[in-house]
Design an enzyme around this catalytic site. Structure first.
Site, mmCIF file in Angstrom:
data_model
loop_
_atom_site.group_PDB
_atom_site.id
_atom_site.type_symbol
_atom_site.label_atom_id
_atom_site.label_comp_id
_atom_site.label_asym_id
_atom_site.label_seq_id
_atom_site.Cartn_x
_atom_site.Cartn_y
_atom_site.Cartn_z
ATOM 1 N N HIS A 420 45.500 56.856 67.750
ATOM 2 C CA HIS A 420 45.313 56.036 68.944
ATOM 3 C C HIS A 420 44.267 54.945 68.734
ATOM 4 O O HIS A 420 44.488 53.771 69.055
ATOM 5 C CB HIS A 420 44.909 56.923 70.131
ATOM 6 C CG HIS A 420 44.588 56.139 71.360
ATOM 7 N ND1 HIS A 420 43.303 55.754 71.674
ATOM 8 C CD2 HIS A 420 45.385 55.618 72.314
ATOM 9 C CE1 HIS A 420 43.335 55.038 72.782
ATOM 10 N NE2 HIS A 420 44.581 54.949 73.197
ATOM 11 N N ARG A 510 44.699 44.128 36.764
ATOM 12 C CA ARG A 510 43.888 44.998 35.912
ATOM 13 C C ARG A 510 44.103 46.463 36.271
ATOM 14 O O ARG A 510 44.035 46.834 37.430
ATOM 15 C CB ARG A 510 42.401 44.664 36.076
ATOM 16 C CG ARG A 510 42.051 43.212 35.817
ATOM 17 C CD ARG A 510 40.544 42.990 36.046
ATOM 18 N NE ARG A 510 40.188 41.592 35.995
ATOM 19 C CZ ARG A 510 40.177 40.772 37.043
ATOM 20 N NH1 ARG A 510 40.514 41.242 38.241
ATOM 21 N NH2 ARG A 510 39.823 39.512 36.918
ATOM 22 N N ARG A 578 47.786 43.983 32.694
ATOM 23 C CA ARG A 578 47.110 44.175 31.422
ATOM 24 C C ARG A 578 46.915 45.672 31.216
ATOM 25 O O ARG A 578 46.393 46.365 32.092
ATOM 26 C CB ARG A 578 45.741 43.468 31.445
ATOM 27 C CG ARG A 578 44.994 43.560 30.127
ATOM 28 C CD ARG A 578 43.662 42.817 30.230
ATOM 29 N NE ARG A 578 42.740 43.501 31.119
ATOM 30 C CZ ARG A 578 41.581 42.956 31.537
ATOM 31 N NH1 ARG A 578 41.247 41.743 31.167
ATOM 32 N NH2 ARG A 578 40.781 43.636 32.332
ATOM 33 N N GLU A 680 42.552 36.150 23.419
ATOM 34 C CA GLU A 680 41.119 36.241 23.715
ATOM 35 C C GLU A 680 40.264 36.432 22.456
ATOM 36 O O GLU A 680 39.051 36.612 22.542
ATOM 37 C CB GLU A 680 40.874 37.391 24.702
ATOM 38 C CG GLU A 680 41.422 38.733 24.234
ATOM 39 C CD GLU A 680 41.379 39.803 25.319
ATOM 40 O OE1 GLU A 680 40.626 39.630 26.286
ATOM 41 O OE2 GLU A 680 42.103 40.801 25.177
ATOM 42 N N GLY A 701 42.486 34.600 27.840
ATOM 43 C CA GLY A 701 41.337 35.245 28.475
ATOM 44 C C GLY A 701 40.066 34.528 28.049
ATOM 45 O O GLY A 701 39.549 34.779 26.953
ATOM 46 N N ASN A 703 37.017 34.659 29.002
ATOM 47 C CA ASN A 703 35.748 35.405 28.919
ATOM 48 C C ASN A 703 35.480 35.872 27.492
ATOM 49 O O ASN A 703 34.444 35.562 26.899
ATOM 50 C CB ASN A 703 35.780 36.613 29.866
ATOM 51 C CG ASN A 703 35.883 36.200 31.329
ATOM 52 O OD1 ASN A 703 35.959 35.020 31.643
ATOM 53 N ND2 ASN A 703 35.902 37.165 32.217
ATOM 54 N N ASP A 704 36.431 36.640 26.939
ATOM 55 C CA ASP A 704 36.238 37.140 25.567
ATOM 56 C C ASP A 704 36.407 36.034 24.533
ATOM 57 O O ASP A 704 35.734 36.032 23.500
ATOM 58 C CB ASP A 704 37.214 38.286 25.274
ATOM 59 C CG ASP A 704 36.631 39.645 25.649
ATOM 60 O OD1 ASP A 704 35.392 39.757 25.719
ATOM 61 O OD2 ASP A 704 37.402 40.589 25.892
ATOM 62 N N CYS A 751 44.260 33.527 32.408
ATOM 63 C CA CYS A 751 43.835 34.486 33.429
ATOM 64 C C CYS A 751 42.323 34.704 33.409
ATOM 65 O O CYS A 751 41.808 35.550 34.115
ATOM 66 C CB CYS A 751 44.564 35.814 33.258
ATOM 67 S SG CYS A 751 44.234 36.617 31.668
#
Length: 799
Positions: A420, A510, A578, A680, A701, A703-704, A751
């Site tokens: 409710h 991820r 991934r 990456e 990728g 970042n890496d 990505c």
């Protein structure tokens, strides 16, 4: 309001249809509609009849009480709770003291006797109120009036009917009609008398043909608990919950997710003054789902049949008979919240910061509210409540509605997302957190609190007033760029709502979030469970997997559920997952993980990504991951789910991983299965031509790639000033791999974080001809607008 023309006291379900709301109310009209049209399509609906709204008006007239009721309500003030409660009580008492006319009594009883011929002497019936203005698209009167279960015999039936008539003037119903602008005396009350389903010996619940939180239209949400259904509706129990995907239902078995509820009590039949009672559930019942897979799929199919018949999103009640083991639909009404929303306006609530968590539970909606807490444990205390306060209570029922509509937020100890409190909060647009278990102990009246439903699967009650922003975006006129704009996602519980943002699918989903938040256990600890040395881990695993004899299956099901929710949210667009990419130290932090993980000096460039999947020490765990993907693609039919291999150092590694996946039914090219590789590592660019021969595409990728190109530990603050994705060396590698991918007719996207953080980087990769970029959800709109401008400028330049 349509004029009531029928002067019948009784109408059977087979005589009724949706157009008969003025005669018998929304509930009974809908039951008649289903009984007449859907039973032949396989939807089981128990038979019954309606005592018409004409009968209600006839009783008021014959008893001569209508004028007296008007006098009682002449100085009604619904904003004054004492005034409302006093007048409501007087009107109800007036109706209860009146006599039902003899001719009406005779017809009610004669119809009951007819029902006895079909279902047996002294048969048990549900007696439900059905107001003639309920379940309209903009006014859900559900729950405003009363329901009485396990009513047997003529005397009990007549008494229940009178109580139903009186319940047209419950405090919440009076207040609701005033708010919606309905005339008290133009509304009538019909009563449904329907054969009971013996769910006291089995289970019951509610379901929606649309997601109640996000408005996502492709999923059926089913809630269920043991015993009669009133406990779920009232929020007395935290129910089991399932999502079923509509587009692949029939050919496949697309149960996207299963979430067990605590189900601590169940309502069963009783004898004597009270025809029902609550008793504690057994431990076995608490640790078991109240429906099996076949039944879940059956209900979902019925939800689709019902939705298609009514041509609108529906809110339904179901019950399973414990005597004949059959499922039934006992109620259906239009869904009146999400289906009425303007889908062209996106609202995004964001906290400025997180605070100290006082309580957590299931969030209702995606809003944030704040104010002074008011703890009320009994409905008698509601007159103390002030506008703008946060209502903190054990659970609510319709008697609480006069104060719910003036609350800035609502938090309860008990209840699930179809209770409710949840239903009314959604309708009112108020943030609500249900099923916290302990909020009434953790929060005191007068405390300043912030209630957040904007953070995914959990809703939080924070200490203090925390500032928040609301961002509104009109997406109706937003154009699509040539470059595909995809999304980065990790949390499955946000997928339905985030899929509403204009997008071209998911470029990076991820698994790590699913594993750490949903599963929590190291896969090898489940495979080696009988031999684990860590006793604390054994105890934790036993608790988390209590519904599974086969412990590894827990990993498969939970992972598949997370993958499926994201895959379904964006179906049929590509969703690229991934594969798990924890480092050894992160795997060690999972329950039972320390026994199976090495201690590495530099886990960032150690045993991670592709190197794990074919390794003798880990490939049994990778098999569970593959089985989860197989379940999502081949059991649920989500063939839009694709796979991406992370941290693949060499082409030989890539071949080994592809071969390993094929062992478990994930064969490249089968039913459109594409396997991508993360780009990456500099080697992914240097020998991109070789990688292009075995993979279907690349996803950069940044970042890496930045870390390994510049030789910078991205987690170190000492060299953080050197780490920059916009460095010339990184951009050169990015440009090179885009060129090589296109040369070999391979898809290539990005990505990494860079395009989300830096608009100039997004413009750079657009100029280089990237096929797609995958962005964080909060940057999708602004980047889309920017990319459209960039593409327009490039087009002019090329002229």
């Amino acid at each position: 309001m349509a004029k009531i023309e029928s002067k019948k006291f009784i109408m059977w379900f087979k005589e009724l249809g949706v157009k008969d709301v003025p005669l018998v109310g929304g509930k009974n009209a809908s039951l008649g509609e289903m009984y007449r049209n859907l039973v032949k399509k396989g939807v089981l609906v128990p038979n019954g009849y309606a005592v018409t709204a004409y009968a209600y008006h006839y009783m008021l007239k014959e008893a001569g009480i209508k004028k007296h009721i008007k006098e009682i309500l002449s100085d009604l003030n619904t904003r004054n709770l004492r005034n409302l409660m006093e007048r409501g009580a007087k009107v109800r008492q007036t109706i209860l003291q009146a006599e039902i006319p003899e001719d009406l009594k005779k017809e009610i009883v004669a119809s009951y006797k007819k029902l006895e011929k079909e279902y047996g002497r002294n048969c048990d019936v549900a007696v439900r109120s059905s107001a003639t203005a309920e379940d309209l698209p903009d006014a859900s009167f559900a729950g405003q009036q009363e329901t009485y279960l396990n009513i047997r015999g003529e005397k009990a039936l007549l008494e229940a009917c009178k109580k139903c008539f009186a319940s047209l003037f419950t405090n919440r119903a009076i207040s609701y009609r005033v708010d919606k602008g309905f005339d008290h005396f133009k509304i009538g009350l019909s009563i449904g008398v329907q054969k009971m389903v013996r769910s006291d010996k089995a289970s019951s619940g509610v379901m929606f043909s649309i997601d109640t939180e996000s408005g996502f239209k492709n999923a059926v949400l089913i809630n269920g608990s043991w015993g009669l259904g009133e406990n779920i509706v009232q929020g007395s129990v935290t129910p089991d919950e399932w999502y079923v995907f509509k587009p692949t239902l029939g050919k496949f078995k697309p149960i996207l997710s299963r979430k067990p509820g605590t189900k601590r009590i169940k309502m069963i039949y009783a004898s004597g003054k009270n025809p029902t009672k609550n008793i504690p559930t057994s431990q076995k019942e608490r640790d078991s789902y109240c429906l099996n897979e076949k039944e879940i799929l059956q209900l979902a199919k019925w939800a689709v049949v019902i939705e298609n018949h009514y041509k609108k999103a529906m809110d339904m009640e179901w019950a399973k008979d414990g005597v004949n083991n059959k499922l039934y639909i006992v109620q259906a009404r239009p869904e009146t919240v999400q289906s009425q929303k303007d889908s062209s306006i996106l609202e995004d609530y964001q906290l400025s910061r997180r605070g100290k968590v006082l309580a957590a539970g299931s969030p209702v909606g995606e809003k944030i509210g704040a104010g002074l807490a008011r703890v009320i444990l009994d409905v008698k205390g509601i007159h103390d409540f002030k506008k703008g306060e946060v209502l903190v209570t054990d659970m609510t029922d319709p008697d609480w509605e006069p104060i719910m509509k003036i609350a800035s937020a609502i938090v309860t100890n008990r209840g699930g997302r179809t209770c409710h409190a949840a239903i009314i909060s959604r309708e009112l647009g108020i943030p609500c957190v249900v099923g916290t278990g302990n909020v009434t102990r953790m929060v005191k009246t007068g405390n300043k609190v912030t209630v957040s439903c904007a953070e995914g699967e959990e809703g939080f009650v924070y200490e203090g007033i925390i500032p928040f922003k609301v961002r509104k975006t009109n997406i109706k006129k937003l154009k699509r760029p040539k470059t595909k704009i995809m999304m980065n996602l990790g949390a499955p519980e946000l997928a339905f709502s985030q899929s509403m943002i204009p997008n071209d699918g998911v470029g990076l989903a991820r698994e790590e979030f699913i594993i750490s938040s949903y599963i929590k256990i190291h896969p090898l600890a489940l495979l080696k469970y009988p031999y684990l040395k860590d006793k604390k881990a054994v105890k934790e695993i036993a608790q988390l997997t209590r519904m599974y004899k086969n412990k590894p299956q827990y990993y498969i099901d939970k992972l598949a559920g997370g993958l499926a929710l994201i895959g379904a949210a964006f179906y049929p667009k590509d969703v690229i997952f991934r594969l798990s990419d924890f480092k050894s130290n992160e795997y060690a932090n999972l329950i039972g993980g320390k026994e199976f993980e090495p201690v590495e000096d530099n886990p960032m460039i150690g045993w991670r990504g592709a190197s794990r999947y074919y390794d003798e020490n880990y490939k049994a765990a990778f098999a569970l991951e593959c089985k989860a993907f197989n379940k999502v693609r081949n059991t649920m039919g989500l063939h839009n789910v694709k796979v991406m291999v992370p941290f693949c150092r060499t082409v030989t590694e890539g071949k080994k991983v592809i071969a390993e996946m094929a062992k478990y039914g994930l064969k490249q090219g089968d039913k459109g299965l594409e396997i991508y590789v993360m780009c990456e590592i500099p080697s992914n660019v240097i020998i991109a031509e070789e990688f292009a021969k075995i993979f279907d595409g690349f996803s950069i990728g940044t970042n890496d790639l930045t870390q390994l190109t510049l030789g910078v530990d991205r987690d170190s603050e000492l060299v953080a000033h050197i780490y920059d994705e916009r460095n010339t060396a990184v951009k050169k590698l990015v440009a090179d791999v885009i060129r090589i991918a296109h040369k070999h007719k391979r898809k290539i996207g990005i990505c990494g974080q860079a395009p989300s953080d830096y608009p100039e980087f997004a413009r750079f990769i657009t100029k280089e001809g990237i096929d797609s970029m995958s962005l964080n959800p909060d940057t999708v709109i602004k980047t889309t607008i920017d990319i459209i401008k960039t593409e327009k400028a490039l087009k002019k330049k090329r002229r």
